[in-house]
Design an enzyme around this catalytic site. Sequence first.
Site, short mmCIF file in Angstrom:
data_model
loop_
_atom_site.label_atom_id
_atom_site.label_comp_id
_atom_site.label_asym_id
_atom_site.label_seq_id
_atom_site.Cartn_x
_atom_site.Cartn_y
_atom_site.Cartn_z
N SER A 14 -9.12 3.87 7.52
CA SER A 14 -9.35 4.80 8.63
C SER A 14 -8.23 5.84 8.73
CB SER A 14 -9.54 4.06 9.95
OG SER A 14 -8.34 3.52 10.41
N MET A 97 -1.35 -2.64 1.31
CA MET A 97 -0.75 -3.95 1.59
C MET A 97 0.11 -4.45 0.43
SD MET A 97 -1.76 -4.40 4.59
CE MET A 97 -1.51 -6.13 4.98
N ARG A 98 0.98 -3.56 -0.04
CA ARG A 98 1.93 -3.95 -1.07
C ARG A 98 3.29 -3.38 -0.72
NH1 ARG A 98 0.72 -5.69 -6.00
NH2 ARG A 98 2.72 -4.87 -6.64
N HIS A 116 2.85 2.52 10.56
CA HIS A 116 3.03 1.12 10.96
C HIS A 116 2.62 0.97 12.42
CE1 HIS A 116 4.63 -2.91 10.73
NE2 HIS A 116 5.14 -2.71 11.94
N ASP A 152 9.48 -1.27 6.05
CA ASP A 152 9.33 -0.65 7.38
C ASP A 152 10.66 -0.20 7.97
OD1 ASP A 152 6.57 -1.15 7.18
OD2 ASP A 152 6.75 -3.09 8.14
C1 GRF Z 1 -3.17 0.28 10.24
O1 GRF Z 1 -3.04 -0.42 11.44
C2 GRF Z 1 -1.82 0.69 9.70
O2 GRF Z 1 -0.90 0.99 10.71
C3 GRF Z 1 -1.37 -0.54 8.97
O3 GRF Z 1 -2.55 -1.06 8.38
C4 GRF Z 1 -3.68 -0.63 9.12
C5 GRF Z 1 -4.55 0.11 8.15
O4 GRF Z 1 -5.77 0.51 8.71
N1 GRF Z 1 -0.33 -0.20 8.02
P1 GRF Z 1 -6.68 1.56 7.94
O5 GRF Z 1 -6.92 0.97 6.53
O6 GRF Z 1 -5.96 2.84 7.87
O7 GRF Z 1 -7.94 1.63 8.72
#
Ligand code: GRF
Length: 208
Positions: A14, A97-98, A116, A152
């Site tokens: 998103s 997610m890496r 984040h 982060d």
């Molecule tokens: C979001 O909450 C972002 O802050 C975090 O992972 C989520 C990803 O959501 N790093 P999307 O894939 O952008 O919908």
Amino acid sequence: MSINLAILVSGRGSNMEAILRGIREGRISNVVPKVVVSNRPNVRALDVARQYGVDAVVIDDDGRKGADWEYDKRILACLEEHDVMPDNGLVCLAGFMRIVSSEFVRRYRWRIMNIHPSLLPAFPGLHAQRQALEYGVKVTGCTVHFVDEGVDTGPIILQEAVEVREDDDVESLASRILEREHVIYVRAVQLFAEGRLRIEGRRVRILI
Ligand code: GRF
């Protein structure tokens, strides 16, 4: 000179979509989306990227986590193929997610951004919204930051606060934060494209 953009994703996408929409609607100018890369196959983000006419590439990590320069080299090769280079590029992590290796970070120094879902430095890492609820803070939010060698920890570009309501659960809080993520990520990319972000130590100054 325009900025060549790559967006790295792992799932829903998103934030990626907010950025692509921002470009399409002219709220972000001088940024050309070149490629979306996912470390996972068959995720929604890939379909959405293609709907926006952006090349969407899977570089499957087979679920292996942890910073890995060998894996990142495959990403770098893909960025190079799409002309997203350290002198003209911007790499947006959007739910990627890496952990990015320090070699990658060094090559694209101050050209990698992340979003984040907390007010960093509070609640880094996974499940930031749950961490906030469990800690009992009354205000949390979201942060766009440059990526450095830590997790982060990089210089903060923009933040926005979101109130924690009495009846919030993880889902309701996460979805209110997400709305604000979309707004500040688009704004941060536009500021970058305008050349208005100056890094001074840990501080990112926004030039008027
Ligand atoms: C979001 O909450 C972002 O802050 C975090 O992972 C989520 C990803 O959501 N790093 P999307 O894939 O952008 O919908």
